[in-house]
Design an enzyme around this catalytic site. Structure first.
Site, PDB file in Angstrom:
ATOM      1  N   GLY A 130       0.848  -1.189   0.000  1.00  0.00           N
ATOM      2  CA  GLY A 130       0.000   0.000   0.000  1.00  0.00           C
ATOM      3  C   GLY A 130       0.879   1.233   0.000  1.00  0.00           C
ATOM      4  O   GLY A 130       2.070   1.143   0.292  1.00  0.00           O
TER       5      GLY A 130
ATOM      6  N   CYS B 236       5.331  -6.112   1.579  1.00  0.00           N
ATOM      7  CA  CYS B 236       5.670  -4.691   1.528  1.00  0.00           C
ATOM      8  C   CYS B 236       5.019  -3.905   2.676  1.00  0.00           C
ATOM      9  O   CYS B 236       5.356  -4.130   3.824  1.00  0.00           O
ATOM     10  CB  CYS B 236       5.344  -4.113   0.155  1.00  0.00           C
ATOM     11  N   TYR B 237       4.060  -3.026   2.406  1.00  0.00           N
ATOM     12  CA  TYR B 237       3.418  -2.313   3.516  1.00  0.00           C
ATOM     13  C   TYR B 237       2.802  -3.311   4.494  1.00  0.00           C
ATOM     14  O   TYR B 237       2.813  -3.095   5.715  1.00  0.00           O
ATOM     15  CB  TYR B 237       2.331  -1.355   2.996  1.00  0.00           C
TER      16      TYR B 237
ATOM     17  N   HIS C  51       8.194  -7.529  -3.685  1.00  0.00           N
ATOM     18  CA  HIS C  51       6.899  -7.885  -4.272  1.00  0.00           C
ATOM     19  C   HIS C  51       6.978  -9.229  -5.005  1.00  0.00           C
ATOM     20  O   HIS C  51       7.419  -9.274  -6.158  1.00  0.00           O
ATOM     21  CB  HIS C  51       6.446  -6.794  -5.253  1.00  0.00           C
TER      22      HIS C  51
ATOM     23  N   GLU D 283       4.569 -10.857  -6.176  1.00  0.00           N
ATOM     24  CA  GLU D 283       3.456 -11.004  -7.126  1.00  0.00           C
ATOM     25  C   GLU D 283       3.758 -10.452  -8.517  1.00  0.00           C
ATOM     26  O   GLU D 283       3.028 -10.725  -9.460  1.00  0.00           O
ATOM     27  CB  GLU D 283       2.181 -10.340  -6.562  1.00  0.00           C
TER      28      GLU D 283
ATOM     29  N   ASP E  31     -15.683 -12.447 -23.022  1.00  0.00           N
ATOM     30  CA  ASP E  31     -16.480 -12.412 -21.788  1.00  0.00           C
ATOM     31  C   ASP E  31     -17.954 -12.669 -22.070  1.00  0.00           C
ATOM     32  O   ASP E  31     -18.575 -13.532 -21.441  1.00  0.00           O
ATOM     33  CB  ASP E  31     -16.318 -11.063 -21.070  1.00  0.00           C
TER      34      ASP E  31
ATOM     35  N   LYS F 142      -9.421 -12.642 -16.301  1.00  0.00           N
ATOM     36  CA  LYS F 142      -9.506 -12.905 -17.743  1.00  0.00           C
ATOM     37  C   LYS F 142      -8.949 -14.286 -18.130  1.00  0.00           C
ATOM     38  O   LYS F 142      -9.550 -15.015 -18.900  1.00  0.00           O
ATOM     39  CB  LYS F 142      -8.712 -11.817 -18.476  1.00  0.00           C
TER      40      LYS F 142
END
Ligand code: XMP
Length: 535
Positions: A81, A108-109, A195, A197, A253, A391
Site C-alpha cells: 500500500g 511490503c506495507y 513484491h 506477485e 467475456d 480474464k
C-alpha cells in the site's frame, strides 16, 4: 508502496458488497483472503494464488473480524500500500486478526504493518529501494525453499523494517534493508519486503506457493470444471422459469457468459447482438456464424449502423463519442428486450477486476468504458457468473465449455469499436478505410504467428493528410498508425517489438491495397504514459 503510477479504468457495473461470496450458497473449499491496503498490484496477488488452484478474494483492510471469521479462510495475506505506518491516517487491520490462529503473509506495507503491530521497529529508510534489487537469503524455510541464496527481487518502498518483532527471525536481507523477509514459524506469520506477485520477481510465485501450500495446507481444489458445475446449478436456482437476455459482442467475456447460461437454462436464454457499424471487417457475420455453429442459441441480430453513424456525425470529442455510443446501445438493447415477454434477467460478463473496483476503487477516471449497462428502471436482475474470475480464468472456462479456439483467444476489442480508433469525426468512408487497413494488420500478425503473443494489434486513423508520391504522381492522403502492445491485463502495456519484416509487409500492403492511405507510422509508446486505445 505502489510500483508505478497507473490506473485501473474498468467499468463499474455491479452491486458488489465487500464480503460477498463466490455465489450465494457456495463455500469455496479452500479460500485465501487478501486484505488490501490500497496497492495498485493487489489483484496480482490474487491471480498468483489462483494460479496455485486456490480460490482467493480481495477484501478491504478494514473488513470486520466477523466477516473474516465467517468466510472460513485458510490463510490471510496483507497487501502492499502507499502509506507509511507512521502516517496519521495509516490503514490498520483489527489487531484481533493476529489472534485468529490463521497463517498470515505480509507483503511490503503489509510486512511493515505486521512489524509495527507486533512490536518490531519500522523506520524511514535512508536509501529507498525501487526496482530490481539483490536479495541474500539466510534461511530458506518455507519462503525460499529450493531457490538460490542470491536472488534478484523487485522492491518499491520508502520505509523499512529495522528490527523484526519478538518471535520472528530474519530470513533474507538486501544491502540497505536488514529485514527483507522475516518469519515466525510458531505463529505461522511470514513477511517479505519485496513484491513476489510481480513478474519482475521471476521466482515470486514460488514464495506465494510456499506460503499457500506448505503453511496454509491447501491442496489446489480450485478447478474450472467444478466452477462450471457450480455456476450451472446457481444460475438454474436464480433464474427459475424466467428468460435471460445477454448482450453478445463477440468478445470472450460475453460469449463465455452466453455459453455458460445456455448450458444452464438452454432456450430460456436470448442473446442480442447489436451491429453498431463500428466493428472490424467481417466481424458481425463472423460472430454470428461461429456462435451459431458452436451453440444452438436464440440470437437476435440488430443492424443499427445507420442510427449510430447518424448520432456520431460531426462529433470529435472522445468522451462524447463514448457516451453517445453507450446511450444508443442501451436504447437498441432496451427496444429489443422489451419485445420479450418474460425477460427478467440480464446476463453480463462482469469480471473480478470490475467487482474489486466497484467495491473499493479510488482510481482517477481516464476514460468512460462502454459496456452493457442498463437504466435502473428496466428492473433487470443481474446474472453475473464470471464476477469472481480473472480474464485468464474466463479463457479456461471458455475452453472447457468448447468455445472455438479463435473466439477464446480473440484479442480484446473495445465496446465503442472503431469509433475510438479514428481521431476526429467518424463516418462511413473513414470507417471503411480503417477497416481495410486493420484487416491487413491482423492478417499479417496472424501469418507471422504473433496473434496470441501480442495483447492487441490494430490500426488507428488520424484524419490529417500528408504528401506522398506513387507511380510518379503526387498523393495527398491519410496516415495509418500501427498500434501493437504486449500486456498481461491491459492495466499496463508495452509496445510490441514486431520483427522488421512483419512491419515492412504491413506497411507495403496498406499503402498498396488501401486507397486513401499513403503512409504507415508505428506507435512506440507504453501504457502509461499513453493508453492502449487512442481515445
Ligand atoms: P486503454 O485504452 O484504456 O484500454 O488502455 C485498456 C483496455 O480496455 C479496452 N477498452 C475498452 N473495452 N469498452 C471496452 O469494453 C471500452 O470503452 C473500452 N475502452 C478501452 C482496450 O481495448 C484495452 O484492451
Amino acid at each position: 508502496m505502489s510500483l508505478t503510477p497507473q490506473h485501473q479504468d474498468q467499468p463499474v457495473l455491479t452491486n458488489y458488497k465487500p464480503g460477498d461470496a463466490a455465489g450465494e450458497g457456495v463455500t469455496p473449499p479452500e479460500l485465501v483472503l487478501v486484505l488490501d491496503f490500497g496497492a495498485q498490484y493487489t489483484q496480482l496477488i490474487a491471480r498468483r494464488i489462483r494460479e496455485c488452484h486456490v480460490y482467493c478474494e480481495i477484501l478491504p483492510f478494514d473488513t470486520s473480524l466477523d466477516v473474516i471469521k465467517t468466510r472460513g479462510a485458510v490463510g490471510l495475506i496483507l497487501s502492499g500500500g502507499p502509506s507509511s505506518v507512521y502516517d496519521d491516517d495509516a490503514p490498520q487491520i483489527d489487531k484481533a486478526i493476529y489472534d485468529l490462529g490463521l497463517p498470515i503473509l505480509g507483503i511490503c506495507y503489509g510486512m511493515q504493518a505486521m512489524a509495527h503491530d507486533l512490536g518490531g521497529k519500522v523506520s524511514a529508510a535512508t536509501l529507498k529501494e525501487f526496482g530490481k534489487t539483490q536479495l541474500s537469503v539466510q534461511d530458506p524455510t518455507v519462503l525460499f525453499e529450493g531457490l538460490n541464496t542470491d536472488l534478484v527481487c523487485w522492491m518499491s518502498h520508502g520505509d523499512t523494517v529495522e528490527e523484526a518483532p519478538p518471535g520472528f527471525t530474519v530470513s533474507a536481507s538486501t544491502e540497505s534493508c536488514p529485514v527483507a523477509a522475516m518469519i515466525d514459524t510458531n505463529r505461522r506469520f511470514y513477511a517479505v519486503q519485496f513484491h513476489p506477485e510481480v513478474v519482475h520477481t521471476p521466482w515470486g510465485t514460488e514464495v506465494i506457493r510456499g506460503f499457500v501450500e506448505k503453511v496454509c495446507g491447501t491442496r489446489g481444489l480450485w478447478k474450472m470444471e467444478s466452477f462450471i458445475d457450480q455456476q450451472v446449478r446457481l444460475i438454474r436456482e436464480q433464474v427459475g422459469e424466467h428468460q435471460v437476455v445477454c448482450g453478445l459482442s463477440g468478445g470472450i467475456d460475453s460469449c463465455t457468459v452466453a455459453a455458460l447460461v445456455h448450458k444452464a437454462i438452454g432456450d430460456q436464454l436470448v442473446c442480442i447482438f447489436v451491429n453498431h457499424g463500428l466493428l472490424r471487417k467481417g466481424e458481425a457475420e463472423d460472430v454470428q456464424r461461429k456462435f451459431a455453429a458452436a451453440f444452438n442459441i436464440n440470437l437476435i441480430t440488430v443492424d443499427a449502423e445507420e442510427r449510430f453513424l447518424r448520432r456520431l456525425a460531426g462529433v470529435i470529442d472522445p468522451e462524447q463519442k463514448r457516451s453517445i455510443i453507450g446511450e444508443e446501445f442501451v436504447r437498441v438493447f432496451e427496444e429489443e428486450s422489451c419485445k420479450l415477454k418474460n425477460a427478467t434477467f440480464l446476463a453480463q460478463g462482469t469480471l473480478y477486476p470490475d467487482v474489486i473496483e466497484s467495491g473499493m476503487g479510488k482510481a482517477a477516471k481516464i476514460k468512460t468504458h462502454h459496456n452493457v449497462a442498463l437504466p435502473e428502471d428496466m428492473n433487470f436482475k443481474l446474472v453475473e457468473p464470471l464476477r469472481f474470475l480473472f480474464k485468464d480464468e474466463v479463457r479456461a472456462v471458455a475452453e472447457e465449455l468448447g468455445l472455438p479456439t479463435d473466439m477464446v483467444w480473440r484479442q480484446p476489442f473495445p465496446g465503442p469499436g472503431l469509433a475510438i480508433r479514428i481521431t476526429g469525426e467518424v463516418n462511413k468512408e473513414r470507417l471503411d478505410l480503417l477497416r481495410s487497413a486493420d484487416w491487413i494488420i491482423i492478417d499479417e500478425i496472424k501469418r507471422a504467428g504473433l496473434y496470441r503473443k501480442v495483447w492487441q494489434s490494430f490500426a488507428v486513423l488520424i484524419p490529417t493528410k500528408s504528401v506522398g508520391v506513387m507511380g510518379d504522381q503526387r498523393t495527398y492522403a491519410y496516415p495509418i498508425v500501427l498500434r501493437a502492445v504486449t500486456s498481461e491485463d491491459a492495466m499496463t502495456a508495452d509496445w510490441a517489438r514486431l520483427p522488421y519484416e512483419v512491419l515492412d509487409r504491413i506497411s507495403n500492403r496498406i499503402v498498396n491495397e488501401v486507397p486513401g492511405v499513403n503512409r504507415v507510422v508505428l506507435d512506440i509508446t507504453s501504457k502509461p504514459p499513453a493508453t492502449i486505445e487512442w481515445e
